[in-house]
Structures are given as C-alpha cells and as structure tokens.
Design an enzyme around this catalytic site. Structure first.
Site, PDB file in Angstrom:
ATOM      1  N   ASP A  80      35.295  51.312  38.953  1.00 40.60           N
ATOM      2  CA  ASP A  80      35.160  49.120  38.193  1.00 40.60           C
ATOM      3  C   ASP A  80      36.062  48.793  39.819  1.00 40.60           C
ATOM      4  OD1 ASP A  80      35.853  46.770  37.043  1.00 40.60           O
ATOM      5  OD2 ASP A  80      34.211  48.149  35.748  1.00 40.60           O
ATOM      6  N   ASP A  81      36.561  47.407  39.694  1.00 36.53           N
ATOM      7  CA  ASP A  81      36.828  46.460  40.429  1.00 36.53           C
ATOM      8  C   ASP A  81      38.301  47.101  40.974  1.00 36.53           C
ATOM      9  OD1 ASP A  81      37.866  44.099  41.454  1.00 36.53           O
ATOM     10  OD2 ASP A  81      37.591  43.395  39.673  1.00 36.53           O
ATOM     11  N   ASP A 112      33.435  42.272  26.634  1.00 41.24           N
ATOM     12  CA  ASP A 112      34.522  42.663  27.810  1.00 41.24           C
ATOM     13  C   ASP A 112      35.510  43.493  26.578  1.00 41.24           C
ATOM     14  OD1 ASP A 112      34.501  43.058  29.787  1.00 41.24           O
ATOM     15  OD2 ASP A 112      35.015  41.017  30.451  1.00 41.24           O
ATOM     16  N   CYS A 121      26.954  42.244  34.364  1.00 40.22           N
ATOM     17  CA  CYS A 121      27.762  42.399  33.303  1.00 40.22           C
ATOM     18  C   CYS A 121      28.571  40.803  33.570  1.00 40.22           C
ATOM     19  CB  CYS A 121      28.820  43.156  33.707  1.00 40.22           C
ATOM     20  SG  CYS A 121      30.216  42.787  33.626  1.00 40.22           S
ATOM     21  N   ASP A 148      28.727  42.525  38.590  1.00 41.75           N
ATOM     22  CA  ASP A 148      29.585  40.686  37.892  1.00 41.75           C
ATOM     23  C   ASP A 148      29.710  40.160  38.124  1.00 41.75           C
ATOM     24  OD1 ASP A 148      31.359  40.781  35.834  1.00 41.75           O
ATOM     25  OD2 ASP A 148      33.035  42.672  36.423  1.00 41.75           O
ATOM     26  N   MET A 149      29.468  38.895  37.236  1.00 45.73           N
ATOM     27  CA  MET A 149      29.831  37.846  37.514  1.00 45.73           C
ATOM     28  C   MET A 149      30.581  37.328  36.777  1.00 45.73           C
ATOM     29  SD  MET A 149      28.741  34.557  37.483  1.00 45.73           S
ATOM     30  CE  MET A 149      27.598  34.371  35.343  1.00 45.73           C
ATOM     31  N   ASN A 150      31.876  36.851  37.505  1.00 46.52           N
ATOM     32  CA  ASN A 150      32.789  36.391  36.366  1.00 46.52           C
ATOM     33  C   ASN A 150      33.582  35.127  36.852  1.00 46.52           C
ATOM     34  OD1 ASN A 150      33.664  38.692  35.364  1.00 46.52           O
ATOM     35  ND2 ASN A 150      34.377  39.776  36.820  1.00 46.52           N
ATOM     36  N   ARG A 190      39.306  32.300  37.115  1.00 54.40           N
ATOM     37  CA  ARG A 190      39.979  33.703  37.676  1.00 54.40           C
ATOM     38  C   ARG A 190      40.274  33.691  39.558  1.00 54.40           C
ATOM     39  NH1 ARG A 190      37.101  40.078  37.911  1.00 54.40           N
ATOM     40  NH2 ARG A 190      39.459  40.657  36.119  1.00 54.40           N
ATOM     41  N   LYS A 249      27.446  48.435  38.552  1.00 50.62           N
ATOM     42  CA  LYS A 249      27.687  47.479  38.010  1.00 50.62           C
ATOM     43  C   LYS A 249      27.951  46.279  38.138  1.00 50.62           C
ATOM     44  CE  LYS A 249      31.792  46.143  34.207  1.00 50.62           C
ATOM     45  NZ  LYS A 249      32.958  47.094  33.688  1.00 50.62           N
TER      46      LYS A 249
HETATM   47  C1  GLA Z   1      35.206  41.993  33.729  1.00 50.67           C
HETATM   48  C2  GLA Z   1      34.047  42.920  33.385  1.00 50.67           C
HETATM   49  C3  GLA Z   1      34.891  44.692  33.433  1.00 50.67           C
HETATM   50  C4  GLA Z   1      35.843  44.494  34.550  1.00 50.67           C
HETATM   51  C5  GLA Z   1      36.257  43.206  35.273  1.00 50.67           C
HETATM   52  C6  GLA Z   1      36.987  44.588  36.606  1.00 50.67           C
HETATM   53  O1  GLA Z   1      35.704  41.044  33.354  1.00 50.67           O
HETATM   54  O2  GLA Z   1      33.637  42.316  32.123  1.00 50.67           O
HETATM   55  O3  GLA Z   1      34.009  44.936  32.536  1.00 50.67           O
HETATM   56  O4  GLA Z   1      34.843  44.927  35.592  1.00 50.67           O
HETATM   57  O5  GLA Z   1      35.794  42.023  35.240  1.00 50.67           O
HETATM   58  O6  GLA Z   1      37.708  42.413  37.150  1.00 50.67           O
END
Ligand code: GLA
Length: 753
Positions: free
Chosen positions: A367-368, A549, A527, A479-481, A444, A477
C-alpha cells in the site's frame, strides 16, 4: 425485449423482460412520458394517460393555453423557460444571453444494438447479447440545437438505459448550463424516496423519507461521486419492502458531480431527474460540436427492493463490467496498510508474505508509502519512483522476493494527486487544479492534478505504466484521497472554466481505459479514501472497488447492505482486519470478520506476523471457505433477509445459484439479549418443492463466550447432512438459537438433493 413504434398513435413501446416503457408524441411535437411499469401485452388506450383531451390544454387547438399545458405535461426531457416550472433537465444560453430552448420532435430511429459513448463508461450488449436503441431526435430551430434522446433495452435485463446528446447545428456558440441525462414522470400516492447517504468510513447507508410537495435531492459537487451521497435515487410506493412494493430507480453511470432530484408537483405527479450537477458546470458548444451526457440506468420493480437489486446486479455483471476477472476467482490478498501504515521495508513485507503463504493467501499488496520520500501522508505524491531506502534493489528485487515466497504482487497508487512537497509539484506548479494568484486549498496535504490537460494525463499514465513494466505486478489499487476545491485550470480559457469538472472525469476515464487496454490481465481495484468513488462509472474499468476504510465487521454490515443493494458482491472490496479495529476500536470474533469479508472480494488487512497460531489457523480455514464459496457468491442471486441497521439486533443475507440448487445464508447476531428464544429466519429464492441438505454450517462465536455456540455446539464448527424441505426453509424458516455474547455469526450452506 424490443422497441416498437405505432405511427397512428404516435407511440413508442419499449419492452424489457418484465417492464414496458411508453413514450408518446403529441401534435407531432411534444415528447411525453406515457407509462413505465409492469410489462403490457398491448398499449391500446395508453395515449389517454397523457391527458391531452383535458380542456383547455390542447396545444394545437388552443395555443393561448400553451403555458398551462407545459405546466403539467409529463415531458420526457424537461426544459426551462416555456411554462414548465418543475425541475428542468436542459438549460442552454445563447450568445445574446437568452436561455429559452424548446425541443420539438423531428424524427426517430430504432437501431439494433447499444452504441458506446465516446470517452465515457457505458453499458453494452456484450458478446451475442441482443439490444435495441431508440433515438428520438428533437430540435429547437430558433437556436439551432439538436437534441437526441437515447433509450436502450437489452434482451436479458430489466432496465432502460438513457442518455442525451446535444449538437449545435446553428452558426453561433451555445453555452450549455445544464444537460441532465434523464427525466422520468411517475404518478401515485404516498411515495417515499430512498437514497444511500453517509460519510467517510460510513458510506452508503440506506436512508428513506416521505416525498412531500417540493423538491428533494441527492448530489455531489465534490468532484467525485462521494462518500456523502450516492448517484442513485429510488421512489417507492408506501411500505415497500425487499419483496413487495413498486420501485422506480435511477442510477448514474458517472463518477463526478451529480444531481438526482425528485419533485412532487401541484397535481401530485412526481418528476425524477438525474445527471451531471449543473452547479459550476458550463459547456461551450461551438457550431457543429456535440456534447454527450453520461448514461442513467432506469429500473422499475413491481416486487420490491430485492428485485431491483437483482436486476442491477445482473445488469452490471452482464453489461457493464468488462474485466476478465469478472467471472474469475479473485486472488486472496493481504494488504499491508492496517498492518504497517507507512512504516515498512522490504524485509517486513517479505515476512508478511511468508506467513501469508503458510495460511493460503495468494497475493501481497504493498500500500501507500513505497515511493519518493514518503514516510507520512504529507509528501511525494507524484514522485512515482521507488524509495530504495525502504526497498533496496527497487521493485524488481522486492517482487522477486515476494514471488519466491509463493505470492503474486500488487501495488498502490494515487495517480491523480500531487503533494506540495514533491519534485513533480516543484517542476509543474501549474499542473494542479487552482485559480491563479489564489492560495489553493490543501486536503490531506495534497493537490489535485489537472486531468483536463492532455499532457498531464500522458505524464501520469506514463508514470503508472513505467512502474507496471518494471516488475511482475498483477494488481493495482488506484486510490484517490481528496475532493476538489479552487476549481480553475491554467489550460482552459475563461469561458471554458465550467468544463473543468467534467473534463477532469473524462481524464480519469481516459487514464483507466489506457491502463486496462495496455495491461489486460491486470486486476484493477478502485478506491477513494475507502468508498468515496464507488459508482457504476468506475466499474466499467475495475471489477472491484474498495468499499470503505471502515473494516469493523459490524459497521461493515450496514455499509455492505447499502452497497449490495445496488452492486453485486463480487465488486465489493472487503477484508478481514485486526482487532481492536483501527477506526472503531471494536473487538469482534475472527470468524465473524471472515463472514463479513466473504460477502465481498475477500482478503486480509492486518499484520499476520503478529497473529497467534490459532488465528493463523483460522485464516487457513477462512481461505478454504472462500475457495468453496467464491463462485456461488460471485455469480449467484443476492437476497437481503434482515437488516441490523433496521432491527438493531441481527443481520442476514443470502446468495442462491440462478437455478436454486444451492444457497449460502449468513446470519450475524449483532447484539445478544437476555432471555431470548430462537429466531426464525425465512430463506428466499429456493425451490419450495425440492428437498435441501444442510451441507455445511460454520459458527463464529463471541470471543468472550467460547463455550457457548449456536445450538449449544462445542468446538464443533461444522455439521452436515440434515434435510429440509425447500418450503419449510422459505415459509417456516430455520431456527437460529441465541448465543451469549455479541457479534456471533453463522454460515449455512444448503444443496438441493
Ligand atoms: C486511503 C485508502 C486506504 C489506504 C490509504 C493509504 O485512505 O482508502 O485503504 O490505501 O488511503 O494512504
């Protein structure tokens, strides 16, 4: 299935398996909605439903009263400014600043098949699948605007798919301020509105309210479909349940700003509209240019919400998701996010992989935190090169080590974003969405890249593709946060700034389209801070989307109930995570966490190296359970039996094979209570005449009361062989005995003998 035109009556009839949709042309000019409901064998007399004979509202005979006609006529596509004061679907401004536009029927075509929408996700007929499409062509010749109303039906799906195309046939520019995708008029009394609402970590909660006079809406202007409201709207008859009542629903195949609105008007009719949110939107239509709206899926169910869910699930599985993984077993993956957050290195990942392999897990997802200098969430987005301090030898070395442990490898990206503290931002400060000279808003600690720009899309695509080419990566995965603010693009002219929101989403779609074309075997999971962009648009690119999450098994019951109301379980990203849960702090039995994740793609989100031998053994058993049931869960019909959100006590759902030969029911006693009797749970969708054998039963007990399991079972998680009549299971039910302790679960598998 089929589309017919009755010329004498000026009536179009669109039939799906169990529904009919009728459209009438009045005076050869006005396109009106006649009927949507149960399938009709004939439509004689239907035109009277337009109430054209009710004096004095007859436009051709009484032009004087056109305004009162427009005020009540059930337009198929409503416009502003000519007497229809209800919610409008289209608003176009001319160079002179006028906003009146009145589409008048010109012609129509009935086509074989279902055309795709350039640059947009869209339902399709599929190999060998039959579809028909009606195009009703209208025009406002004063301003030179052609409006094509499109309706498609499929042979095997109970849905009407709608979209609209605008073409400027005039000689001057037009400014499209609003172009919704669908408008539907329904009549009845006591309607309720059902929507899915929420927030971060509590997405898609089923919400119902009475529909009173005036307007009720759901929307997003956040630049994505959002955690808060969902691009879905249903109007239901009073007291609609899973099995009973009528449902009219709209679901938007789009991932950006949306508006879904219901209006109950003065004569009690209800208008539903859905489309791109007009707020902040404006599209400049040059002469000869055209604008295509995304599509809306319209559903009518005469048998409650359950039938609507099953129609949508089949529609999305057969006509929207393109991934080769749609009908394939998905790998059981372990993701390191909740295990390590940013604090990991190659050795830690290999250690997780080694233990995971022993437990039967098949893929490690990093992941991140693997790129640039990222060790917290405040830097390096955009710098998509490997942090060799954490991962010496880069991805090729890491992926080799993971593969040596016997696992395949997946990776996390957040390609649409950039950190202010990044090389990319320092090199291209104008590549973000912002208004020049104004301080852009951070969220963020990041900015949104301006994907309306071709060069930014190209750059981002190349970053992702280079990484995917650099090692053997099977899964991404994406993602877009963060949500959008400060809407401005350095590349768009002043008059085109209103196009940014939609152009951004077109950029996201282009990126993912290129990715899935270039890497057809890649398993893509979308995500957005959990389920902040879980919508039919994204499903066109990825067969699964991370649901939330919030991985707490109990919270997930409600989140997954709302999500499964619209989406097949095979789309719902769900993992078993460690306890106490990282968000709620709740402790639930390991087994119950497994049952909740089984109603989705299934996987793990924990540090397996820290688990006890007993828990690792439970993972082995759960992986086995997933193997046994994944096909049934992926391909079967979904039935909601009880909702913990509604009853505050227990939850229950079920998956049945299409031929009724196998059923898998999951029951969770969320809260224990004093002095309880056993509970009767009636199964659904079985063959009442057949006999079923209880082939497997799995118990998951509260950790506090290990000796107390369902039915007084001790240490005996499975038992088999009991026989039940299908009628007894459906009309009598199974008895589920109470258990001491909260969060106990039970899985029952029946096979027709
Ligand atoms: C988001 C995703 C999580 C994780 C974090 C990483 O919140 O939903 O599952 O990947 O980013 O920063």
């Amino acid at each position: 299935m089929g589309i017919s035109f009755y010329e004498k009556e000026g009536l179009f009839q669109l039939d799906t398996k169990t529904t009919t949709y009728l459209i009438g042309i009045v005076d050869g000019a006005y396109v009106g909605h006649v009927y949507y409901g149960k399938r009709l064998s004939g439509c004689q007399g239907a035109c009277a439903l337009l109430r054209i004979g009710e004096p004095p509202f007859v436009p051709s005979k009484n032009e004087r009263e056109k305004a009162s006609f427009a005020d009540t006529f059930p337009f198929e596509y409503s416009v502003w400014g000519v007497g229809d004061y209800r919610e409008h679907s289209l608003l176009v401004r001319t160079e002179q600043g006028h906003r009146v536009c009145e589409p008048v029927y010109v012609s129509h075509r009935i086509l074989e098949g279902k055309p795709g929408l350039p640059g947009l996700p869209a339902t399709f007929a599929g190999k060998g699948g039959k579809a028909e499409t009606l195009e009703i062509i209208c025009k406002d010749s004063w301003i030179g605007l052609k409006i094509i109303l499109r309706y498609s039906v499929f042979e095997d799906a109970d849905a009407v798919i709608r979209s609209v195309q605008l073409i400027n046939e005039g000689s001057e520019k037009l400014y499209v301020e609003r172009a919704l995708s669908a408008c539907l008029e329904i009549e009845g009394a006591g309607f309720e509105m059902l929507t899915l609402t929420g927030s971060w970590a509590r997405e898609r909660t089923v919400t119902r309210c009475p529909l009173t006079y005036g307007r009720l809406s759901v929307s997003s202007v956040r630049g994505c479909s959002s955690h808060q409201e969902h691009p879905f709207l249903a109007v239901t008859t009073p007291g609609t349940t899973q099995e009973q009542g009528e449902v009219y629903a709209m679901h938007f195949v789009y991932s950006g700003n949306f508006l879904g609105l219901c209006e109950k008007s003065q004569f009690d009719s209800v208008r539903m509209v859905m489309g791109i949110h007009p707020e902040g939107f404006e599209w400049v239509l040059e002469p000869e240019a055209s604008f295509q709206t995304p599509e809306v899926v319209c559903i009518y169910s005469d048998r409650g919400l359950g039938k609507m869910s099953r129609i949508l699930h089949d529609l999305y599985r057969n006509h929207l998701i393109r991934s080769p993984y749609l009908h394939r077993k998905r790998p059981v993956l372990i993701n390191n996010w909740e295990a390590t957050y940013f604090d990991f290195d190659a050795d830690k990942l290999v250690e997780i992989a080694r233990e995971a392999k022993k437990a039967g897990i098949e893929m490690l997802v990093m992941d991140d935190g693997w790129f640039g200098r990222r060790s917290r969430d405040d830097s390096s987005l955009g710098d998509w090169y490997v942090n060799e301090e954490k991962l010496p030898g880069g991805l090729p070395a890491l992926v080799e080590r993971i593969k040596e442990e016997g696992l395949s490898f997946g990776i996390w990206f957040e390609p649409e974003m950039v950190s202010p503290d990044s090389e990319l931002y320092r090199a291209h400060p104008d590549w973000i969405i912002r208004i020049p000279e104004r301080t852009p808003t951070q969220s963020r600690a990041q900015y949104v890249l301006d994907l309306s720009r071709g060069e930014v899309v190209d750059y981002v695509y190349q970053c992702v593709a280079d990484i995917l080419y650099s090692a053997d990566i099977s899964y991404v995965k994406w993602d877009m946060n963060r949500q959008q603010t400060d809407l401005g693009s350095a590349a768009l002219s002043g008059e085109r700034q209103g196009e940014l929101g939609h152009r951004y989403i077109l950029g996201v779609y282009e990126l993912q389209e290129r990715l899935v074309r270039e890497f057809p075997e890649l398993l893509l999971e979308n995500c957005a801070s959990g389920g902040g962009r879980f919508d039919p648009g994204m499903l066109y690119y990825s067969p699964q989307i991370w649901c939330s999450d919030d991985t707490d098994a109990v919270e997930r019951l409600a989140i997954q109930e709302g999500t499964a109301m619209l989406y097949p379980l095979s789309c719902i990203g769900a993992h078993v995570s460690a306890c106490p849960n990282h968000i709620t702090g709740r402790v639930t039995p390991f087994g119950t966490r497994g049952l909740a994740a089984l109603a989705g793609t299934f996987g793990y989100e924990l540090d397996i190296t820290k688990l006890s031998a007993e828990e690792k053994e439970q993972i082995r058993e759960q992986v086995g359970m997933y193997y046994r049931y994944q096909e049934l869960i992926r391909e079967g019909d979904y039935y909601r039996i009880a909702s913990w959100r509604e009853n505050q006590k227990y939850d229950c759902w079920e998956i049945v094979t299409k031929d009724g030969s196998e059923v898998l029911a999951t029951y969770v006693q969320v809260l224990a209570g004093a002095n309880q009797k056993s509970r009767r749970i009636r199964l659904k969708g079985l063959d009442a005449e057949a006999v079923y054998m209880l082939a497997e039963e799995i118990f998951s007990d509260s950790q506090e009361s290990e000796e107390q399991s369902f039915g007084g079972q001790e240490e005996q998680p499975k038992r088999t062989g009991k026989k039940y009549s299908g009628g007894v299971l459906m009309y009598g039910g199974i008895s589920v005995e109470p258990v001491k302790g909260d969060y106990a679960g039970r899985l029952l598998h029946f096979i027709r003998s």
